[in-house]
Design a protein around this motif. Structure first.
Motif, PDB file in Angstrom:
ATOM      1  N   ASP A  32      50.090   5.038  69.777  1.00 20.06           N
ATOM      2  CA  ASP A  32      49.121   3.982  68.676  1.00 20.06           C
ATOM      3  C   ASP A  32      47.646   4.405  69.098  1.00 20.06           C
ATOM      4  N   THR A  33      47.405   4.586  70.213  1.00 21.90           N
ATOM      5  CA  THR A  33      45.986   4.737  70.867  1.00 21.90           C
ATOM      6  C   THR A  33      45.554   6.056  70.333  1.00 21.90           C
ATOM      7  N   ARG A  34      46.395   7.022  70.451  1.00 22.78           N
ATOM      8  CA  ARG A  34      45.900   8.496  70.054  1.00 22.78           C
ATOM      9  C   ARG A  34      45.744   8.392  68.422  1.00 22.78           C
ATOM     10  N   VAL A  35      46.541   7.802  67.731  1.00 25.65           N
ATOM     11  CA  VAL A  35      46.401   7.758  66.309  1.00 25.65           C
ATOM     12  C   VAL A  35      45.045   7.050  65.971  1.00 25.65           C
ATOM     13  N   PHE A  36      44.664   5.866  66.638  1.00 27.65           N
ATOM     14  CA  PHE A  36      43.644   5.199  66.337  1.00 27.65           C
ATOM     15  C   PHE A  36      42.215   5.947  66.713  1.00 27.65           C
ATOM     16  N   LEU A  37      42.213   6.613  67.877  1.00 24.15           N
ATOM     17  CA  LEU A  37      41.149   7.320  68.288  1.00 24.15           C
ATOM     18  C   LEU A  37      40.923   8.646  67.326  1.00 24.15           C
ATOM     19  N   GLU A  38      41.979   9.117  66.890  1.00 22.82           N
ATOM     20  CA  GLU A  38      41.814  10.536  66.127  1.00 22.82           C
ATOM     21  C   GLU A  38      41.398  10.059  64.704  1.00 22.82           C
ATOM     22  N   GLN A  39      41.472   8.943  64.212  1.00 25.61           N
ATOM     23  CA  GLN A  39      40.956   8.423  62.891  1.00 25.61           C
ATOM     24  C   GLN A  39      39.975   7.704  63.000  1.00 25.61           C
ATOM     25  N   ASN A  40      39.383   7.414  63.892  1.00 22.51           N
ATOM     26  CA  ASN A  40      38.185   6.585  64.220  1.00 22.51           C
ATOM     27  C   ASN A  40      36.834   7.035  63.699  1.00 22.51           C
ATOM     28  N   VAL A  41      36.427   6.117  62.902  1.00 21.54           N
ATOM     29  CA  VAL A  41      34.933   6.541  62.219  1.00 21.54           C
ATOM     30  C   VAL A  41      33.907   5.483  62.342  1.00 21.54           C
ATOM     31  N   GLY A  42      32.779   5.737  62.930  1.00 24.77           N
ATOM     32  CA  GLY A  42      31.839   4.650  63.151  1.00 24.77           C
ATOM     33  C   GLY A  42      32.214   3.705  64.489  1.00 24.77           C
ATOM     34  N   VAL A  43      31.360   2.562  64.325  1.00 29.43           N
ATOM     35  CA  VAL A  43      31.317   1.657  65.477  1.00 29.43           C
ATOM     36  C   VAL A  43      32.647   0.855  65.394  1.00 29.43           C
ATOM     37  N   GLN A  44      33.484   0.585  66.297  1.00 29.50           N
ATOM     38  CA  GLN A  44      34.809  -0.066  66.453  1.00 29.50           C
ATOM     39  C   GLN A  44      34.674  -0.826  67.805  1.00 29.50           C
ATOM     40  N   PHE A  45      33.805  -1.758  67.852  1.00 35.59           N
ATOM     41  CA  PHE A  45      33.449  -2.279  69.065  1.00 35.59           C
ATOM     42  C   PHE A  45      34.900  -2.897  70.064  1.00 35.59           C
ATOM     43  N   PHE A  46      35.603  -3.780  69.122  1.00 36.08           N
ATOM     44  CA  PHE A  46      36.551  -4.474  69.652  1.00 36.08           C
ATOM     45  C   PHE A  46      37.865  -3.827  70.074  1.00 36.08           C
ATOM     46  N   PRO A  47      38.024  -2.964  69.006  1.00 40.67           N
ATOM     47  CA  PRO A  47      39.226  -1.784  69.453  1.00 40.67           C
ATOM     48  C   PRO A  47      39.012  -1.068  70.731  1.00 40.67           C
ATOM     49  N   PHE A  48      37.673  -0.463  70.744  1.00 40.59           N
ATOM     50  CA  PHE A  48      37.424   0.211  71.879  1.00 40.59           C
ATOM     51  C   PHE A  48      37.366  -0.510  73.097  1.00 40.59           C
ATOM     52  N   MET A  49      36.875  -1.935  72.989  1.00 40.30           N
ATOM     53  CA  MET A  49      37.124  -2.644  74.403  1.00 40.30           C
ATOM     54  C   MET A  49      38.757  -3.000  74.496  1.00 40.30           C
ATOM     55  N   TYR A  50      39.531  -3.100  73.650  1.00 41.53           N
ATOM     56  CA  TYR A  50      40.751  -3.422  74.100  1.00 41.53           C
ATOM     57  C   TYR A  50      41.497  -2.196  74.474  1.00 41.53           C
ATOM     58  N   ILE A  51      41.036  -0.982  74.126  1.00 44.51           N
ATOM     59  CA  ILE A  51      41.793   0.272  74.649  1.00 44.51           C
ATOM     60  C   ILE A  51      41.256   0.377  76.002  1.00 44.51           C
ATOM     61  N   GLY A  52      39.892   0.039  76.323  1.00 46.11           N
ATOM     62  CA  GLY A  52      39.637   0.161  77.708  1.00 46.11           C
ATOM     63  C   GLY A  52      39.995  -0.587  78.576  1.00 46.11           C
ATOM     64  N   ALA A  53      40.431  -1.852  78.199  1.00 45.99           N
ATOM     65  CA  ALA A  53      40.995  -2.872  78.834  1.00 45.99           C
ATOM     66  C   ALA A  53      42.501  -2.412  79.391  1.00 45.99           C
ATOM     67  N   LYS A  54      43.232  -1.994  78.319  1.00 46.79           N
ATOM     68  CA  LYS A  54      44.867  -1.659  78.309  1.00 46.79           C
ATOM     69  C   LYS A  54      44.768  -0.511  79.312  1.00 46.79           C
ATOM     70  N   HIS A  55      43.910   0.676  79.169  1.00 42.71           N
ATOM     71  CA  HIS A  55      43.981   1.599  79.886  1.00 42.71           C
ATOM     72  C   HIS A  55      43.904   1.329  81.461  1.00 42.71           C
ATOM     73  N   MET A  56      42.894   0.442  81.669  1.00 42.11           N
ATOM     74  CA  MET A  56      42.595   0.238  83.205  1.00 42.11           C
ATOM     75  C   MET A  56      43.774  -0.830  83.609  1.00 42.11           C
ATOM     76  N   PHE A  57      44.023  -1.644  82.905  1.00 43.47           N
ATOM     77  CA  PHE A  57      45.039  -2.768  83.422  1.00 43.47           C
ATOM     78  C   PHE A  57      46.495  -2.000  83.401  1.00 43.47           C
ATOM     79  N   THR A  58      46.851  -1.026  82.790  1.00 47.56           N
ATOM     80  CA  THR A  58      47.950  -0.302  82.865  1.00 47.56           C
ATOM     81  C   THR A  58      47.823   0.870  83.570  1.00 47.56           C
ATOM     82  N   GLY A  59      46.722   1.315  83.912  1.00 43.11           N
ATOM     83  CA  GLY A  59      46.463   2.704  84.611  1.00 43.11           C
ATOM     84  C   GLY A  59      46.825   2.642  86.251  1.00 43.11           C
TER      85      GLY A  59
END
Length: 231
Positions: A32-59
């Protein structure tokens, strides 16, 4: 009885790491993260914040390192100091790596992150004094390994060749998310360790725990180096 407990702990730990091995070799980026990042265009503040939190919390490579860092820290200000050193390090190289277009093989950088776990477990066992007769600066080590962890985060972003439009804002959001994820993970870690410190088993099992921490780091290194040679 003690041997049974230790053997069970090692078995559970091994099963956990094996179950996570596929994600390790894929660098922890789910579909899901891969699809979102590959299709991302422009500023996506909260989705990127969520991805960062998810990666660190589960990393779990980052989490294992943090467990080692705070394992023998008894004062809140020391926890804050060391976590701040780690945060400064990974924030610098996250931005530097992405914005400076610095490419490092993700398997090699993740192997170094695995080594950071080994290093901290060895440090907690007083290995440097026992083997080399000298203790390196723990604060400097945490900062330096924080730099490598940041490059590890940067490789996750670089995989997808994000557009320059909104990149800085998205990186800021991602880094904020990383700090939030780190904070959430630390809450659980600190509570668990503080509770354990009140039990008589803490001192008895602290050496075993840090030995297992080193073993986990070695397994992570092995998985990443296997991925590097098979890529």
């Amino acid at each position: 009885m003690l041997n049974n407990i230790l053997n069970l702990s090692k078995l559970v730990f091994a099963i956990l790491l094996i179950s996570l091995s596929i994600d390790v070799l894929a660098h922890g980026v789910d579909d899901d993260t891969r699809v979102f990042l590959e299709q991302n265009v422009g500023v996506q503040f909260f989705p990127f914040m969520y991805i960062g939190a998810k990666h660190m919390f589960t990393g779990y490579d980052h989490i294992l390192f943090l467990v080692g860092v705070i394992f023998f820290l008894y004062r809140s200000r020391d926890v804050l100091l060391y976590v701040s050193m780690f945060t400064i390090g990974h924030s610098i190289t996250l931005f530097w790596g992405v914005l400076g277009d610095i490419h490092i093989n993700p398997y090699l950088i993740d192997a170094i992150i695995g080594f950071s776990v080994v290093y901290k477990g060895f440090d907690n066992l007083d290995g440097f004094n026992r083997v080399f007769g000298k203790q390196p600066s723990t604060k400097v080590a945490v900062l330096i390994f924080g730099l490598f962890h940041g490059f590890g985060l940067a490789t996750k972003i670089q995989e997808f060749g994000l557009a320059s439009q909104g990149l800085v804002t998205n990186l800021i959001a991602f880094n904020i998310g990383v700090e939030l994820g780190q904070f959430m993970a630390l809450i659980f870690i600190v509570i668990a360790i503080n509770f354990w410190r009140n039990l008589s088993s803490f001192q008895r099992f602290s050496s075993i725990t840090n030995t297992m921490l080193m073993s986990a780091g070695l397994m992570l290194m092995g998985l990443q180096m296997t991925g590097y040679y098979l890529m």
